[in-house]
Design a protein around this motif. Structure first.
Motif, PDB file in Angstrom:
ATOM      1  N   TYR A  81     -14.993  17.464 -35.929  1.00  0.00           N
ATOM      2  CA  TYR A  81     -14.130  17.482 -37.107  1.00  0.00           C
ATOM      3  C   TYR A  81     -13.030  16.436 -36.940  1.00  0.00           C
ATOM      4  O   TYR A  81     -12.107  16.595 -36.140  1.00  0.00           O
ATOM      5  N   ASN A  82     -13.125  15.356 -37.713  1.00  0.00           N
ATOM      6  CA  ASN A  82     -12.178  14.244 -37.648  1.00  0.00           C
ATOM      7  C   ASN A  82     -11.475  14.060 -38.988  1.00  0.00           C
ATOM      8  O   ASN A  82     -11.747  14.762 -39.952  1.00  0.00           O
ATOM      9  N   GLY A  96     -14.904  26.821 -31.781  1.00  0.00           N
ATOM     10  CA  GLY A  96     -15.420  25.966 -30.716  1.00  0.00           C
ATOM     11  C   GLY A  96     -15.900  24.604 -31.156  1.00  0.00           C
ATOM     12  O   GLY A  96     -16.611  23.922 -30.408  1.00  0.00           O
ATOM     13  N   ALA A  97     -15.514  24.156 -32.356  1.00  0.00           N
ATOM     14  CA  ALA A  97     -15.865  22.807 -32.788  1.00  0.00           C
ATOM     15  C   ALA A  97     -15.073  21.773 -31.976  1.00  0.00           C
ATOM     16  O   ALA A  97     -14.054  22.097 -31.364  1.00  0.00           O
ATOM     17  N   ILE A  98     -15.566  20.544 -31.965  1.00  0.00           N
ATOM     18  CA  ILE A  98     -14.804  19.438 -31.386  1.00  0.00           C
ATOM     19  C   ILE A  98     -13.868  18.946 -32.479  1.00  0.00           C
ATOM     20  O   ILE A  98     -14.300  18.326 -33.449  1.00  0.00           O
ATOM     21  N   VAL A  99     -12.599  19.259 -32.347  1.00  0.00           N
ATOM     22  CA  VAL A  99     -11.619  18.950 -33.390  1.00  0.00           C
ATOM     23  C   VAL A  99     -10.657  17.895 -32.853  1.00  0.00           C
ATOM     24  O   VAL A  99      -9.934  18.143 -31.883  1.00  0.00           O
ATOM     25  N   ASN A 100     -10.662  16.734 -33.473  1.00  0.00           N
ATOM     26  CA  ASN A 100      -9.768  15.647 -33.088  1.00  0.00           C
ATOM     27  C   ASN A 100      -8.615  15.570 -34.078  1.00  0.00           C
ATOM     28  O   ASN A 100      -8.817  15.259 -35.258  1.00  0.00           O
ATOM     29  N   ILE A 101      -7.429  15.853 -33.608  1.00  0.00           N
ATOM     30  CA  ILE A 101      -6.257  15.926 -34.469  1.00  0.00           C
ATOM     31  C   ILE A 101      -5.874  14.530 -34.959  1.00  0.00           C
ATOM     32  O   ILE A 101      -5.784  13.584 -34.177  1.00  0.00           O
ATOM     33  N   VAL A 151      -8.322  21.118 -28.022  1.00  0.00           N
ATOM     34  CA  VAL A 151      -8.379  20.170 -29.131  1.00  0.00           C
ATOM     35  C   VAL A 151      -8.380  18.748 -28.584  1.00  0.00           C
ATOM     36  O   VAL A 151      -8.011  18.503 -27.430  1.00  0.00           O
ATOM     37  N   GLY A 152      -8.786  17.815 -29.430  1.00  0.00           N
ATOM     38  CA  GLY A 152      -8.707  16.403 -29.100  1.00  0.00           C
ATOM     39  C   GLY A 152      -7.630  15.735 -29.922  1.00  0.00           C
ATOM     40  O   GLY A 152      -7.092  16.304 -30.884  1.00  0.00           O
ATOM     41  N   LEU A 153      -7.313  14.502 -29.577  1.00  0.00           N
ATOM     42  CA  LEU A 153      -6.265  13.753 -30.259  1.00  0.00           C
ATOM     43  C   LEU A 153      -6.764  12.335 -30.496  1.00  0.00           C
ATOM     44  O   LEU A 153      -7.364  11.719 -29.607  1.00  0.00           O
ATOM     45  N   ARG A 154      -6.523  11.824 -31.691  1.00  0.00           N
ATOM     46  CA  ARG A 154      -6.959  10.461 -31.987  1.00  0.00           C
ATOM     47  C   ARG A 154      -5.876   9.456 -31.595  1.00  0.00           C
ATOM     48  O   ARG A 154      -4.711   9.603 -31.969  1.00  0.00           O
ATOM     49  N   SER A 206      -4.172  -0.264 -37.614  1.00  0.00           N
ATOM     50  CA  SER A 206      -4.899   0.864 -38.195  1.00  0.00           C
ATOM     51  C   SER A 206      -3.921   1.918 -38.681  1.00  0.00           C
ATOM     52  O   SER A 206      -2.856   2.115 -38.085  1.00  0.00           O
ATOM     53  N   ARG A 207      -4.315   2.603 -39.732  1.00  0.00           N
ATOM     54  CA  ARG A 207      -3.493   3.702 -40.240  1.00  0.00           C
ATOM     55  C   ARG A 207      -3.896   5.034 -39.632  1.00  0.00           C
ATOM     56  O   ARG A 207      -3.307   6.073 -39.960  1.00  0.00           O
ATOM     57  N   PHE A 208      -4.867   5.020 -38.731  1.00  0.00           N
ATOM     58  CA  PHE A 208      -5.381   6.271 -38.171  1.00  0.00           C
ATOM     59  C   PHE A 208      -4.953   6.463 -36.723  1.00  0.00           C
ATOM     60  O   PHE A 208      -4.823   5.502 -35.961  1.00  0.00           O
ATOM     61  N   GLY A 209      -4.761   7.724 -36.345  1.00  0.00           N
ATOM     62  CA  GLY A 209      -4.437   8.063 -34.976  1.00  0.00           C
ATOM     63  C   GLY A 209      -2.954   7.971 -34.665  1.00  0.00           C
ATOM     64  O   GLY A 209      -2.136   7.533 -35.483  1.00  0.00           O
ATOM     65  N   PHE A 210      -2.609   8.392 -33.444  1.00  0.00           N
ATOM     66  CA  PHE A 210      -1.230   8.402 -32.979  1.00  0.00           C
ATOM     67  C   PHE A 210      -1.020   7.196 -32.066  1.00  0.00           C
ATOM     68  O   PHE A 210      -1.772   6.986 -31.118  1.00  0.00           O
TER      69      PHE A 210
END
Length: 404
Positions: A95-96, A112-117, A137-140, A160-164
């Motif tokens: 889940y991205n 239990g999904a792979i969730v990338n914040i 959780v994951g982090l972008r 890029s406008r995505f991720g931290f």
């Protein structure tokens, strides 16, 4: 008569379909998924191929991808719900993206999904998780291509406008926020970024940047999600194995090859397994020996970005016709610029002849507007049999859930 590049059996098959339509080659989809999984398995103890739902959200194709071992990679709450309806268990969903809903976000993390914040609001939503349970959780991570691989950048500042971003305090703040939650831990990093070059060099440098970030913050992770944007289906281009080897070599050099490696190929999986079939419905000679050929398809169907300069096309004639100097192949819309390609010194296409476009499964059906003519049929070719897996829309489908 033209020299066919496809067999007579294929010609007869394409003639039998109701046009316009897409055709899914299920065996080709399996070949692509198996090919990337095999390449990853040659290097990693655990690796995941995620099917990019945004690239092609045809439910039948999604279900088949799941049957072939792929996870569903989704980027919105609508895509998440679609993946569930197509049979993907929560723990086989990645889940991205920023368009998560709070309800599906919580459901995915708890399931239990792979969730990338991706957004700060998702960090806030972590507080709504069941405090009696532990979650991961994951982090972008934000990537500026100009800063990590200048040769692959598009322009002077390919940000890029995505991720931290770790070039500001955003990434550090997000890591700190998660570490302060007693029931949540950071177990993955998502570094999806696509360069137009799709070069192996770019992915090597992206993974190196991720490794440096992992070490900088002393992160104890389970996975690295490198996203998509690969070739893998074209001759004389990088292969799945070359990408896999590049990932592994960089991770090995940084003592991080124990991580689960996740890829999210879109184009590489679905482009080659779809063809589009259209039929000629008219031709006119508008200038001396310059003909306009109108088809029941449209450039909207196979090139919704209107960027391509050519297509992998083949023409199927019903009978022998004279060679003409120029034919402009056009779509069925009322837009003057709905022109697909030009034939030079080829037999004249006539009403009933068909045009086949290959490798058109990526970002076509998802982006095709319902302009003038609604979404077309989709057939699946599987085990020697062809079946209709999505029926074309009529006005009845168009007005469903509306008030008139």
């Amino acid at each position: 008569m033209p020299q066919w590049r496809i067999s007579m059996e294929q010609i007869n098959f394409y003639k039998s379909l109701q046009t316009p339509c897409f055709v899914l080659d299920v065996a080709e989809l399996k070949r692509s998924i198996d090919g990337y999984q095999k390449a990853l398995d040659s290097n990693f103890q655990k690796a995941i191929v995620g099917y990019s739902v945004k690239t092609n959200s045809t439910p039948y194709c999604m279900r088949k991808a799941g049957d072939f071992g792929a996870y569903a990679e989704v980027v919105s709450h609508d895509e998440y719900e679609l993946a569930v309806l197509c049979g993907f268990p929560t723990n086989r969903i990645i889940y991205n993206g920023p368009m998560k809903s709070k309800e599906t976000f919580v459901e995915a993390v708890e399931g239990g999904a792979i969730v990338n914040i991706e957004t700060k609001r998702e960090l806030e939503w972590l507080k709504d998780l069941d405090r009696s349970q532990q979650y991961k959780v994951g982090l972008r991570l934000n990537i500026n291509i100009s800063h990590i691989s200048e040769e692959d950048a598009d322009g002077d500042n390919d940000n890029s406008r995505f991720g931290f971003s770790d070039e500001t305090s955003e990434f550090a703040d997000a890591v700190g926020y998660i570490s302060n939650l007693p029931n949540v831990s950071l177990n993955g990093l998502h570094i999806h970024r696509t360069a137009h070059s799709r070069s192996v060099r770019f992915y090597e440098r992206s993974v190196e940047y991720a490794c440096n970030t992992i070490k900088k913050y002393d992160l104890d992770l389970d996975y690295l999600d490198v996203g998509g944007g690969y070739f893998g289906i074209f001759p004389n281009k990088p292969t799945y194995q070359q990408y896999s080897d590049a990932f592994y070599n960089v991770l090995k050099a940084n003592d991080l090859d124990n991580l689960c490696l996740i890829v999210e190929p879109g184009n590489a999986l679905v482009a080659s397994c779809y063809t589009f079939v259209s039929e000629v419905i008219d031709h006119k000679e508008v200038e001396k020996d310059h003909w306009f050929v109108t088809t029941d398809g449209s450039r909207n169907d196979i090139d919704p970005f209107f960027k391509k300069s050519g297509y992998l096309d083949e023409e199927i004639y019903q009978k022998e016709t004279p060679v003409v100097e120029t034919q402009t192949i056009s779509g069925c819309t009322c837009l003057e610029y709905d022109r697909l390609f030009t034939l030079k010194d080829k037999p004249l296409l006539c009403v009933g002849d068909r045009i086949i476009y290959h490798n058109v499964g990526a970002y076509t059906m998802c982006l095709t507007p319902m302009f003038i003519r609604y979404i077309p049929n989709i057939y699946a070719l599987e085990n020697g049999e062809c079946k209709l897996v999505r029926e074309k829309w009529t006005a009845k489908e168009f007005i469903q859930k509306t008030i008139i």
